[in-house]
Design a protein around this motif. Structure first.
Motif, mmCIF file in Angstrom:
data_model
loop_
_atom_site.group_PDB
_atom_site.id
_atom_site.type_symbol
_atom_site.label_atom_id
_atom_site.label_comp_id
_atom_site.label_asym_id
_atom_site.label_seq_id
_atom_site.Cartn_x
_atom_site.Cartn_y
_atom_site.Cartn_z
ATOM 1 N N VAL A 85 0.855 -1.188 0.000
ATOM 2 C CA VAL A 85 0.000 0.000 0.000
ATOM 3 C C VAL A 85 0.887 1.232 0.000
ATOM 4 C CG1 VAL A 85 -1.861 1.203 1.179
ATOM 5 C CG2 VAL A 85 -1.668 -1.274 1.394
ATOM 6 N N ALA A 86 0.567 2.184 -0.864
ATOM 7 C CA ALA A 86 1.313 3.430 -0.875
ATOM 8 C C ALA A 86 1.068 4.160 0.434
ATOM 9 C CB ALA A 86 0.877 4.287 -2.053
ATOM 10 N N PRO A 116 0.448 7.063 3.086
ATOM 11 C CA PRO A 116 -0.297 8.323 2.986
ATOM 12 C C PRO A 116 0.623 9.483 2.652
ATOM 13 C CG PRO A 116 -1.016 7.110 4.901
ATOM 14 C CD PRO A 116 0.154 6.359 4.335
ATOM 15 N N GLY A 117 0.109 10.366 1.824
ATOM 16 C CA GLY A 117 0.915 11.506 1.423
ATOM 17 C C GLY A 117 1.743 11.224 0.195
ATOM 18 N N ARG A 171 -1.596 8.015 -6.595
ATOM 19 C CA ARG A 171 -1.243 6.983 -5.608
ATOM 20 C C ARG A 171 -1.618 5.608 -6.146
ATOM 21 N NH1 ARG A 171 -1.574 6.260 0.321
ATOM 22 N NH2 ARG A 171 -2.913 4.482 0.690
ATOM 23 N N ARG A 195 2.537 -5.295 4.121
ATOM 24 C CA ARG A 195 1.996 -6.041 5.265
ATOM 25 C C ARG A 195 1.879 -7.508 4.922
ATOM 26 N NH1 ARG A 195 -1.218 -1.607 5.784
ATOM 27 N NH2 ARG A 195 -0.411 -0.335 7.467
ATOM 28 N N ALA A 204 4.421 -5.789 9.536
ATOM 29 C CA ALA A 204 4.499 -4.676 8.587
ATOM 30 C C ALA A 204 5.941 -4.218 8.421
ATOM 31 C CB ALA A 204 3.626 -3.518 9.066
ATOM 32 N N SER A 222 8.260 -1.184 5.918
ATOM 33 C CA SER A 222 8.126 -0.066 4.981
ATOM 34 C C SER A 222 9.327 -0.005 4.068
ATOM 35 C CB SER A 222 8.005 1.249 5.739
ATOM 36 O OG SER A 222 6.761 1.326 6.369
ATOM 37 N N SER A 244 -4.529 1.122 12.724
ATOM 38 C CA SER A 244 -4.808 1.994 11.593
ATOM 39 C C SER A 244 -4.212 1.433 10.304
ATOM 40 C CB SER A 244 -4.270 3.411 11.841
ATOM 41 O OG SER A 244 -2.859 3.393 11.924
ATOM 42 N N ARG A 245 -4.759 1.902 9.199
ATOM 43 C CA ARG A 245 -4.294 1.494 7.886
ATOM 44 C C ARG A 245 -4.161 2.718 6.997
ATOM 45 N NH1 ARG A 245 -3.053 -2.168 10.280
ATOM 46 N NH2 ARG A 245 -3.672 -4.351 10.123
ATOM 47 N N ASP A 246 -3.254 2.580 6.037
ATOM 48 C CA ASP A 246 -2.950 3.680 5.135
ATOM 49 C C ASP A 246 -4.151 4.027 4.260
ATOM 50 O OD1 ASP A 246 0.250 2.241 4.724
ATOM 51 O OD2 ASP A 246 -1.583 1.066 5.028
ATOM 52 N N ALA A 247 -4.476 5.299 4.199
ATOM 53 C CA ALA A 247 -5.479 5.804 3.256
ATOM 54 C C ALA A 247 -4.797 6.921 2.466
ATOM 55 C CB ALA A 247 -6.714 6.287 3.998
ATOM 56 N N ASP A 248 -5.545 7.688 1.723
ATOM 57 C CA ASP A 248 -4.937 8.635 0.780
ATOM 58 C C ASP A 248 -3.878 9.538 1.403
ATOM 59 O OD1 ASP A 248 -8.135 8.973 -0.815
ATOM 60 O OD2 ASP A 248 -6.424 7.700 -1.315
ATOM 61 N N ASP A 249 -4.303 10.359 2.336
ATOM 62 C CA ASP A 249 -3.339 11.259 2.965
ATOM 63 C C ASP A 249 -3.477 11.201 4.481
ATOM 64 O OD1 ASP A 249 -5.207 14.412 2.583
ATOM 65 O OD2 ASP A 249 -5.785 12.402 3.240
ATOM 66 N N HIS A 250 -3.970 10.076 4.946
ATOM 67 C CA HIS A 250 -4.198 9.946 6.374
ATOM 68 C C HIS A 250 -4.208 8.470 6.750
ATOM 69 C CE1 HIS A 250 -8.117 9.986 4.210
ATOM 70 N NE2 HIS A 250 -8.313 8.913 4.945
ATOM 71 N N TRP A 251 -4.446 8.233 8.022
ATOM 72 C CA TRP A 251 -4.526 6.868 8.543
ATOM 73 C C TRP A 251 -5.884 6.659 9.176
ATOM 74 C CZ3 TRP A 251 -0.416 3.413 8.100
ATOM 75 C CH2 TRP A 251 0.783 3.960 7.604
ATOM 76 N N GLU A 293 0.822 5.831 16.145
ATOM 77 C CA GLU A 293 1.785 5.267 17.093
ATOM 78 C C GLU A 293 1.732 3.753 16.903
ATOM 79 O OE1 GLU A 293 1.992 6.584 21.463
ATOM 80 O OE2 GLU A 293 0.955 4.656 21.546
ATOM 81 N N PRO A 297 6.226 6.635 17.433
ATOM 82 C CA PRO A 297 5.536 7.234 16.293
ATOM 83 C C PRO A 297 6.033 6.598 15.006
ATOM 84 C CG PRO A 297 6.480 8.909 17.730
ATOM 85 C CD PRO A 297 7.035 7.609 18.163
ATOM 86 N N SER A 326 5.663 0.674 10.816
ATOM 87 C CA SER A 326 4.307 1.015 10.374
ATOM 88 C C SER A 326 3.304 0.193 11.154
ATOM 89 C CB SER A 326 4.140 0.677 8.883
ATOM 90 O OG SER A 326 4.921 1.503 8.090
ATOM 91 N N PRO A 327 2.031 0.634 11.154
ATOM 92 C CA PRO A 327 1.013 -0.162 11.846
ATOM 93 C C PRO A 327 0.872 -1.543 11.217
ATOM 94 C CG PRO A 327 0.185 2.037 11.387
ATOM 95 C CD PRO A 327 1.487 1.898 10.670
ATOM 96 N N PRO A 328 0.589 -2.585 11.986
ATOM 97 C CA PRO A 328 0.322 -2.547 13.421
ATOM 98 C C PRO A 328 1.575 -2.452 14.277
ATOM 99 C CG PRO A 328 0.138 -4.793 12.624
ATOM 100 C CD PRO A 328 0.389 -3.944 11.423
#
Lengths: 494, 385
Positions: free
Chosen positions: A28-29, A31-32, A37, A64, A74, A76, B257-264, B310, B352, B377-379
């Motif tokens: 998964v790309a 965020p940001g 994307r 993941r 996970a 990165s 949490s999981r990755d979304a466009d510009d947020h989690w 976190e 973080p 990264s999460p988890p």
């Protein structure tokens, strides 16, 4: 050169999954990543086998890995154009080589040990050392006190669990585990009994009448906390009938504490992975010690250590799908299913493996299923209709009808149609998979309550009440958390 | 009744009902006269965790700056009932401290109906149900949640319990809210033989909202998160939020949490493993499947993070025997070094999201045993050195 992520999953063991994939993953790309994307990419992966190569656009990614035990790891990576980056997931060691697959499936637990208990004692005396998560933060007195308490509780917990484990296992006790394989046939025309049945009658009603004297199960591997039992190769049954429900195989096993289990033994299992399609896979039962309490206070009545009876089959991919279902990672199950769903459902050489896949599909929406696999409704219908002795097929059909209807999701639920599927499922006998029992129980409860609300009466209504009572009794003796159905006969509340 | 917040708006939103039961007057060591107490208490007594758990979760929901955040379904109402001595006080309407009413049968029944009505204001609503207290399990989908007055009625004790699974089915049938999430932080221990011999095993409590068939059920997505597996005891730290609730709150800070466009986003399929990882870090041990999920296949957003998540990182030496003589350290990208002196257990450290170098250094001779750089990264991550 393409920009690529190479993913591997490695365990400190010589065991490996070969060509079979039992882990699911996603890229998964992060965020940001900006416009354009990259959509999520899914993949499947073996353990200690070749890497999976995923082509990506340059950028930052989270990779993941989902394991059938429910664990998620996970990593990165950041890639420049044309770069190749390797991501290696390192898995925990299993207690023994022969338990490698069981550890990944989550069937074998890492038991408490004395070293960990002594390590925790050092935390109790120096709690501040565990509270530095972020530089500059000074722990409060309350946080220190809480940490001391947690550590003390963990020490007490660990010591108690170590003693509990030792009291029920060990190299002298484990070889005393005995088991027998029963072959039975279930008469679908047997009446639904009224009233409460004695325990053994409940079991007999659900599992059928023995066809022959039992065959001993032999311990093929064991250590102080685990034992695997199986029939000898000469007495193994390979007929398709045993996984289609026409005939059944069960394992009766007694653990060292005298508790008796009666479990579905998936003999006659044919593998459905591409690498070994149609090959017979031996079935076995793993007896293993488990601890299911954590951080109990000294006077709390915890269950401590106990034996688990876990039937399994030497088909890693199918077991992995069931593991994902059990841990609620349905999307991971779907990743594995996508590789072989045509083999699984079109040819149906193994209805039990297919119905595990069906249960995963039933977790998704109509839209998703219709888009990804337009034939999905027929797959489930076939499992019900093509195998009239197969209880799980009827359960899956009942669930399909309840959740999605026959033709369209807008249609009203016809109680009589649902009742027919549910009663058919009950008459077909003990479901192979424990997921099915919970679904069936829920459906029958809905029918019973709907009948009460509608003040219905008649033979079918009475049959539904009896069926619900039977399933009710069944759920009381069903061992929780096992993929294949296991009945506990030694500590029932009936 | 204690409705701490209700904006009255019918647009899509989140409606929460939190129930906590710490005091059980009729159970072991309860405040009721001995003659009135329930003899078949099955060793269930007073609990100090549920009030702290409910309080912590309620404050998180009400914290508009750092707590619950769901832009698609913002908080529209929150109701809390909690049996505790002294009673729990939480900020109510206008911010004034509000004493929370106890979770007795009549009050809980009414609260459930009122919450159902609020959650039904829009079909796209998210309804969240949370219970912390004693529980009994008569089967995998026959779970009873025991209310404050459980044990008062010696003729029919289960009348003061909620048949959770029936309630859930009833809500799927009768509540208009499409998304219904349940967090059950309770023991799932089997009733004793003495109890079932006397009272049978067919009654598992009151459904409150009766089930039955209806096509409306098909539209509902109703995942459940149980604190423990069947026949296992959940646990609570004295005077602290329970392990499950602490794990849940930590999960909501990023582990789930999981990755979304510009947020989690904290999404449903990620919650169980998130809680399990957090529980492992709190309990210093892996408890397989501590959080038992059910029907978590379909994904939707529970909570959106306002900043980077976190995560829980477990740092250890591959040879566990080296731990008691090893200094573990992490160094951030800003070159800030944090060390942990030698201890006999792995180091579970919340960090973080970001890139860190991890080190294991011998305390005896300062030799570097292992070093790795990872972007966590999460988890979370496990760093074996």
């Amino acid at each position: 050169m393409n920009t690529t992520i190479r993913v591997r999953a490695m365990a400190p063991t010589t065991w490996g999954t070969g060509a079979d994939s039992i882990a699911a993953g996603e890229v998964v790309a992060r965020p940001g990543s900006g416009p354009g994307r990259m959509p999520r990419k899914a993949f499947s992966l073996g353990i200690n086998s070749g890497p999976q190569q995923i082509a990506v656009a340059p950028g930052d990614y989270t990779v993941r890995l989902f394991l059938p035990s429910g664990e998620i790891l996970a990593e990165s990576v950041s890639l420049s154009p044309g770069e190749q980056e390797e991501v290696v997931f390192e898995l925990r060691a299993s207690p023994h080589e022969w338990l490698g697959a069981d550890a990944v499936m989550g069937n074998v637990q890492r038991l408490p040990n004395a070293e960990r208990a002594r390590g925790l004692e050092s935390v109790r005396s120096a709690p501040e050392t565990l509270l530095d998560g972020i530089a500059g933060n000074r722990p409060t007195e309350r946080a220190l006190s809480n940490m001391r308490y947690l550590a003390a509780q963990a020490v007490s917990d660990t010591d108690r669990n170590i003693a509990a484990v030792a009291s029920i296992s060990g190299l002298e006790r484990v070889p005393k585990i005995v088991g027998w394989r029963w072959l039975t046939r279930i008469r679908r025309d047997r009446p639904l009994p009224g009233g409460r049945l004695p325990l053994l009658d409940v079991v007999r009603w659900w599992t059928g009448d023995p066809e022959s004297p039992p065959t001993p199960l032999h311990i093929t591997h064991h250590d102080e906390h685990n034992a695997r039992l199986a029939t000898s190769p000469a007495t193994r049954v390979a007929s398709f009938e045993y996984i289609a429900g026409d005939r059944r195989a069960f394992a009766a096993v007694e653990d060292p504490t005298g508790n008796l289990y009666y479990a579905v033994l998936p003999e006659g299992w044919a593998r459905t992975s591409r690498a070994a399609y149609g090959d017979q896979a031996p079935a076995s039962v793993l007896m293993t010690v488990a601890v299911d309490s954590v951080l109990l206070a000294g006077d709390e009545a915890g269950s401590g250590a106990h034996w688990r009876c876990s039937p399994s089959v030497d088909d890693l991919q199918a077991m992995a799908v069931m593991g994902f279902l059990a841990s609620g990672q349905t999307h991971a199950a779907e990743i594995l299913l996508q590789q072989a769903q045509d083999l699984l459902f079109d040819k149906t050489i193994n209805p039990v493996a297919a119905v595990a896949g069906a249960y995963a599909l039933l977790a998704y929406s109509e839209e998703t299923n219709a888009r990804e696999r337009p034939q999905w409704r027929n797959w489930i219908r076939n499992l019900c209709n093509f195998f009239p002795g197969f209880p799980d097929g009827a359960i899956a059909m009942a669930k399909l009808y309840l959740k999605f209807g026959e033709g369209a999701v807008e249609e009203e639920i016809d109680a009589e149609r649902l009742r027919a599927y549910a009663l058919d499922a009950v008459r077909r006998g003990l479901p192979y998979l424990s997921f099915g029992i919970n679904i069936l129980s829920e459906i029958l409860l809905l029918l019973v309550r709907d009948d009460e609300a509608g003040k219905r009466s008649g033979p079918a209504i009475e049959d539904t009440r009896r069926a619900y009572a039977l399933v009710h009794q069944l759920t009381r003796i069903m061992a929780p958390g096992e993929f294949f159905t296991v009945l506990r006969l030694g500590e029932t509340r009936l | 009744m204690t409705v701490l917040f209700d904006d009255g708006i019918a647009a899509p939103g989140t409606h929460g009902l939190l129930l906590g039961v710490g005091t059980y007057p009729f159970l072991k060591e309860g405040s009721a006269p001995e003659a009135e107490r329930f003899k078949l208490h099955m060793n269930m007594g007073q609990l100090s965790s549920p009030p702290r758990s409910v309080e912590a979760l309620a404050r998180w929901f009400l914290d508009a700056e750092g707590g619950f955040h769901n832009p698609e379904r913002p908080l529209r109402s929150l109701q809390v009932l909690c049996s505790a001595v002294p009673p729990v006080a939480l900020p109510g309407p206008g911010g004034a401290a509000t004493v929370i009413a106890g979770a007795r049968r009549a009050a809980v029944h009414q609260a459930i109906l009122d919450w159902k009505a609020r959650a039904g204001r829009h079909e796209e609503n998210l309804a969240i149900f949370y219970f912390c207290g004693h529980g009994l399990s008569f089967g995998e989908i026959q779970n009873a949640l025991l209310l404050e007055d459980f044990g008062a009625n010696h003729a029919d004790p289960m009348a003061d319990a909620i048949a959770f699974d029936e309630l859930r089915l009833g809500l799927m049938r009768h509540s208009a809210a499409r998304y219904q999430v349940h967090f059950i932080d309770a023991c799932r221990t089997l009733p004793t033989r003495e109890f079932t011999d006397q009272y049978g095993d067919t009654s598992t409590g009151e459904a409150v909202v009766a089930g039955g068939l209806g096509r409306q059920m098909r539209d509902k997505i109703a995942p459940v998160f149980f604190a423990t597996g069947l026949a296992a005891a959940a646990y609570g730290l004295p005077d602290q939020a329970s392990l499950f609730t602490q794990g849940l709150l930590r999960c909501l800070r990023g582990v789930g949490s999981r990755d979304a466009d510009d947020h989690w986003d904290v999404t449903v399929p990620a919650v169980a493993e998130g809680i399990n990882k957090c529980v492992e870090s709190l309990a210093f041990q892996t408890q397989p499947q501590y959080c038992q999920p059910r029907d978590t296949g379909q994904s939707f957003i529970l909570h959106r993070l306002r900043s980077d998540p976190e995560v829980i990182v477990k740092v250890f030496t591959r040879d566990e025997a080296l731990l008691p003589q090893t200094i573990l350290a992490h160094i951030s990208e800003a070159n800030v070094r944090t060390e942990r002196p030698p201890l006999g257990v792995p180091w579970w450290v919340p960090l973080p999201l970001g890139r860190y170098t991890f080190e294991a250094v011998s305390a005896a001779n300062a030799a570097v045993i292992g070093q790795r750089t990872k972007h966590v990264s999460p988890p979370g991550a496990e760093v074996g050195l």
